[in-house]
Write a protein that holds these residues in place. Structure first.
Motif, short mmCIF file in Angstrom:
data_model
loop_
_atom_site.label_atom_id
_atom_site.label_comp_id
_atom_site.label_asym_id
_atom_site.label_seq_id
_atom_site.Cartn_x
_atom_site.Cartn_y
_atom_site.Cartn_z
N ALA A 1 0.81 -1.12 -0.04
CA ALA A 1 0.00 -0.18 -0.03
C ALA A 1 0.92 1.28 -0.05
O ALA A 1 2.00 1.32 0.52
CB ALA A 1 -0.75 0.07 0.96
N ARG A 2 0.26 2.22 -0.72
CA ARG A 2 0.90 3.66 -0.66
C ARG A 2 -0.31 4.47 -0.55
O ARG A 2 -1.53 4.02 -0.66
CB ARG A 2 1.47 3.78 -1.97
CG ARG A 2 2.75 2.74 -2.25
CD ARG A 2 3.55 3.26 -3.30
NE ARG A 2 4.56 4.31 -2.66
CZ ARG A 2 5.35 4.98 -3.40
NH1 ARG A 2 5.61 4.75 -4.66
NH2 ARG A 2 5.97 5.86 -3.16
N PRO A 3 -0.19 5.95 0.08
CA PRO A 3 -1.15 6.52 0.16
C PRO A 3 -2.45 6.85 -0.96
O PRO A 3 -2.13 7.09 -2.04
CB PRO A 3 -0.75 8.13 0.37
CG PRO A 3 0.84 7.63 0.97
CD PRO A 3 1.23 6.60 0.19
N GLY A 4 -3.43 6.17 -0.47
CA GLY A 4 -4.52 6.33 -1.53
C GLY A 4 -4.42 5.14 -2.57
O GLY A 4 -5.05 5.35 -3.36
N PHE A 5 -3.39 4.11 -2.39
CA PHE A 5 -3.28 3.15 -3.58
C PHE A 5 -2.71 1.90 -3.10
O PHE A 5 -2.02 1.59 -2.28
CB PHE A 5 -2.22 3.98 -4.14
CG PHE A 5 -1.43 3.03 -5.36
CD1 PHE A 5 -2.10 3.15 -6.67
CD2 PHE A 5 -0.42 2.35 -5.32
CE1 PHE A 5 -1.45 2.45 -7.79
CE2 PHE A 5 0.09 1.47 -6.22
CZ PHE A 5 -0.43 1.51 -7.58
N VAL A 6 -3.03 0.81 -3.73
CA VAL A 6 -2.34 -0.41 -3.45
C VAL A 6 -2.08 -1.10 -4.84
O VAL A 6 -2.95 -0.99 -5.93
CB VAL A 6 -3.59 -1.38 -2.86
CG1 VAL A 6 -3.37 -2.91 -2.80
CG2 VAL A 6 -4.05 -0.91 -1.25
N CYS A 7 -1.18 -1.81 -4.75
CA CYS A 7 -0.66 -2.68 -5.86
C CYS A 7 -0.42 -4.11 -5.43
O CYS A 7 0.04 -4.52 -4.38
CB CYS A 7 0.89 -2.01 -6.05
SG CYS A 7 1.59 -3.08 -7.52
N THR A 8 -0.92 -4.82 -6.53
CA THR A 8 -1.11 -6.38 -6.31
C THR A 8 -0.42 -6.92 -7.34
O THR A 8 -0.74 -6.62 -8.67
CB THR A 8 -2.36 -6.84 -5.94
OG1 THR A 8 -3.09 -6.10 -4.97
CG2 THR A 8 -2.55 -8.33 -5.67
N LEU A 9 0.65 -8.00 -6.97
CA LEU A 9 1.20 -8.62 -8.03
C LEU A 9 0.94 -10.17 -7.88
O LEU A 9 1.50 -10.76 -6.89
CB LEU A 9 2.72 -8.25 -8.18
CG LEU A 9 3.65 -9.22 -9.24
CD1 LEU A 9 3.24 -9.04 -10.54
CD2 LEU A 9 5.09 -8.99 -9.19
N ASN A 10 0.38 -10.70 -8.74
CA ASN A 10 0.49 -12.33 -8.73
C ASN A 10 1.46 -12.98 -9.64
O ASN A 10 1.52 -12.84 -10.88
CB ASN A 10 -0.99 -12.68 -9.11
CG ASN A 10 -1.22 -14.41 -9.46
OD1 ASN A 10 -0.45 -15.16 -8.78
ND2 ASN A 10 -2.14 -15.01 -9.99
N THR A 11 2.45 -13.71 -9.17
CA THR A 11 3.31 -14.03 -9.75
C THR A 11 3.50 -15.72 -10.24
O THR A 11 4.23 -16.09 -10.74
CB THR A 11 4.93 -13.99 -8.87
OG1 THR A 11 4.80 -15.11 -7.80
CG2 THR A 11 5.19 -12.67 -8.74
N LEU A 12 2.20 -16.20 -9.82
CA LEU A 12 1.81 -17.52 -10.11
C LEU A 12 1.51 -18.08 -11.27
O LEU A 12 0.93 -16.86 -12.13
CB LEU A 12 0.93 -18.00 -8.72
CG LEU A 12 1.28 -17.88 -7.33
CD1 LEU A 12 0.23 -18.20 -6.51
CD2 LEU A 12 2.55 -18.88 -6.97
N ALA A 13 1.53 -19.14 -11.65
CA ALA A 13 0.93 -19.57 -13.12
C ALA A 13 -0.48 -19.96 -13.05
O ALA A 13 -0.69 -20.52 -14.28
CB ALA A 13 1.85 -20.70 -13.47
N ARG A 14 -1.38 -19.54 -12.21
CA ARG A 14 -2.45 -19.94 -11.92
C ARG A 14 -3.10 -18.44 -11.25
O ARG A 14 -2.44 -17.81 -10.74
CB ARG A 14 -2.79 -20.87 -11.06
CG ARG A 14 -2.26 -20.82 -9.76
CD ARG A 14 -2.69 -21.89 -8.88
NE ARG A 14 -2.10 -21.89 -7.42
CZ ARG A 14 -2.20 -21.18 -6.39
NH1 ARG A 14 -3.34 -20.30 -6.59
NH2 ARG A 14 -1.89 -21.24 -5.24
N SER A 15 -4.57 -18.16 -11.65
CA SER A 15 -5.13 -17.02 -10.94
C SER A 15 -5.23 -17.25 -9.71
O SER A 15 -5.27 -18.39 -8.76
CB SER A 15 -6.51 -16.95 -11.55
OG SER A 15 -7.31 -17.92 -11.46
#
Length: 536
Positions: free
Chosen positions: A487-501
């Motif tokens: 999280a950053r102010p007012g913001f979230v980043c999500t990274l899925n590195t997996l080979a599946r959802s």
């Protein structure tokens, strides 16, 4: 020749008074492969100037130009014969002045390369050193030594060139000279005051023309250990960035950078120095960006990190802690002109592109500054099947050094059209472009909401608009194994590195995703190898 920066300059200095570079996105132009204005197949300064609107429209803050100085081109211009002259391949000094002025008019700053570790063997100093024989005073400007063995037939020590083979070449009179790269690139002796004085003069020459800073080539290499001691190991190129070597990352380089910082601080407009420095730890890299040294240092630990969530998190944590300890920003980079393009490093094909798109969003969401290598905004892969006859990388012609395949990331980029050279210029390009690049051109991707180019344009627009991005703090959030969330102010980043959802609670409103999201009731399903930006 200096010029006021345009009022439209995308300058965050008002919001970030500590300096524009702390959160800037800087675009690297490999000069000979960006745009050719005269039809000789080689990119040039006029071609770059004509294409600057692409960079302004992309949303970057500055452009870094690789060397365009007078050079025999033994190593793509990193063998400089005259640091104050433009090589005729690329234009002339008025072209450089025009480029800087036009960039400033468009709101872009300009950073140029400086090559202080070595000169060309055609440089006036080195020519005098060779032609004058062992007694020539110019030999003290370089590292000339007698050889070992009964007749001096062996190199002075066991150092190896980064490009492979010995780091020493013998002259006709029997002395040897040091070159950590190609034989055409003799290393300068930075213990000599004339070397230091000359480079201060060179920096002033370009600062007076109006450039906004310098990317310092081999910033870790100018100082050698006293006595030039043997290393005792082979394949030394593999040790670069893994341990301190007697020819790299010596503590003495920092006094040089401190003196350059004082010089830069004497000019108006926040002129900066950027270190290309390979260091074995994030802590040693941070030494280059202490408050009285350089402004940025490329984060090569991040560049070389594999596609693994735990490894990425460790590198990010170590990097932020190290630079934070000296009050500096971290400078993120995924590709450049010396490494395999990350689309290919991440697996190539559709998987490599999917990962590269996700990595781009991750990088642009992290605190600090980021660099974009030309063509990565198009999703260009490495060209791995170049004919040997067209290769020019000096490492290709020597053994046991770099892989010798740097030409693959230097193929001229495609602008438009269905056949090569895809708008690069009016004639054939110096390296051949693949047929499949027609679909990757700027024109082909413009307006396509699913294209990599439009992803970059959107990401850079959001980065500029959102106060929580750029310089500042971040906080990790809990996430399943294989997933990174912060999280950053007012913001979230999500990274899925997996080979599946993976299915997760939506942390906010989706702003941007590197692949289409899959709604899942009150949660969201993030596809495999995908990064998502959220407004909170």
């Amino acid at each position: 020749m200096t010029q006021e920066l345009a009022p439209t300059l995308r300058d965050r200095s008002a919001a970030s008074p500590a300096g524009w570079w702390r959160d800037a996105v800087i675009y690297q132009v490999y000069v000979r492969s960006f745009a050719d204005s005269d039809g000789d197949g080689i990119g040039d300064l006029r071609g770059i100037r004509e294409r600057l609107p692409h960079l302004a429209g992309l949303g970057v803050d500055a452009v870094w130009l690789t060397p365009f100085y007078a050079s025999p081109q033994a190593d793509g211009g990193y063998d400089v014969a005259d640091y104050r002259a433009v090589d005729p391949l690329f234009g002339d000094l008025p072209d450089a002045d025009d480029l800087v002025r036009e960039a400033h008019r468009l709101g872009l700053r300009v950073i140029v390369d400086i090559v202080p570790n070595h000169t060309s063997d055609r440089h006036a100093w080195f020519r005098a050193a060779v032609e004058g024989g062992p007694a020539a005073p110019e030999r003290a400007l370089y590292h000339f030594r007698p050889g070992k063995g009964e007749h001096g037939e062996l190199p002075p020590n066991d150092w190896e060139s980064v490009f492979g083979g010995p780091a020493w070449t013998r002259t006709a009179d029997g002395d040897w000279y040091l070159h950590l790269f190609a034989p055409e690139q003799p290393d300068l002796n930075w213990d000599h005051p004339a070397v230091r004085e000359e480079f201060e003069s060179i920096l002033r020459f370009w600062l007076d023309l109006g450039v906004d800073g310098f990317r310092i080539d081999v910033a870790h290499g100018m100082v050698k250990a006293e006595g030039l001691p043997d290393i005792g190991l082979r394949e030394q190129a593999k040790l670069i960035g893994a341990q301190v070597l007697p020819f790299f990352d010596q503590d003495g380089v920092h006094e040089i950078h401190r003196s350059w910082r004082r010089l830069l601080d004497g000019y108006e407009g926040d002129r900066i120095g950027v270190a290309e420095a390979w260091a074995p730890t994030a802590e040693r890299l941070a030494l280059y960006v202490r408050p009285d040294e350089l402004h940025q240092a490329f984060n090569f630990q991040f560049l070389t990190c594999g596609w693994d969530a735990a490894a990425m998190r460790e590198v990010i944590d170590d990097s932020l802690a190290a630079t934070g300890s000296v009050g500096a920003p971290t400078t993120w980079v995924l590709s450049n002109h010396d490494v395999v393009r990350h689309t290919t490093r991440y697996g190539g094909g559709e998987r490599g592109l999917r990962r590269a798109r996700a990595a781009a969003l991750l990088t642009l969401a992290l605190p600090g500054s980021a660099y974009v290598y030309q063509g990565e905004e198009l999703g260009l892969p490495e060209v791995t099947e170049l004919p040997d006859a067209v290769r020019q990388d000096p490492a290709f012609f020597r053994g046991d050094g770099q892989d010798g395949l740097r030409d693959g990331c230097r193929v001229p980029i495609p602008w438009s059209g269905t056949t090569a050279p895809y708008g690069f210029g009016p004639g054939d390009s110096w390296l051949p472009q693949p047929a499949e690049w027609a679909g990757l051109s700027v024109t082909a991707q413009t307006g396509d909401p699913g294209s990599t180019l439009e992803l970059y344009r959107s990401a850079l627009a959001h980065r500029r608009e959102l106060p929580g991005l750029g310089d500042g703090a971040m906080e990790w959030r809990d996430a399943p194994e294989g997933v990174l969330a912060f999280a950053r102010p007012g913001f979230v980043c999500t990274l899925n590195t997996l080979a599946r959802s993976v299915e997760l609670p939506a942390p906010g409103r989706p702003l941007l995703s590197s692949a289409p999201l899959e709604p899942a009731g009150g949660t969201v399903r993030i596809p495999a190898e995908t990064c998502v930006w959220w407004a909170v």
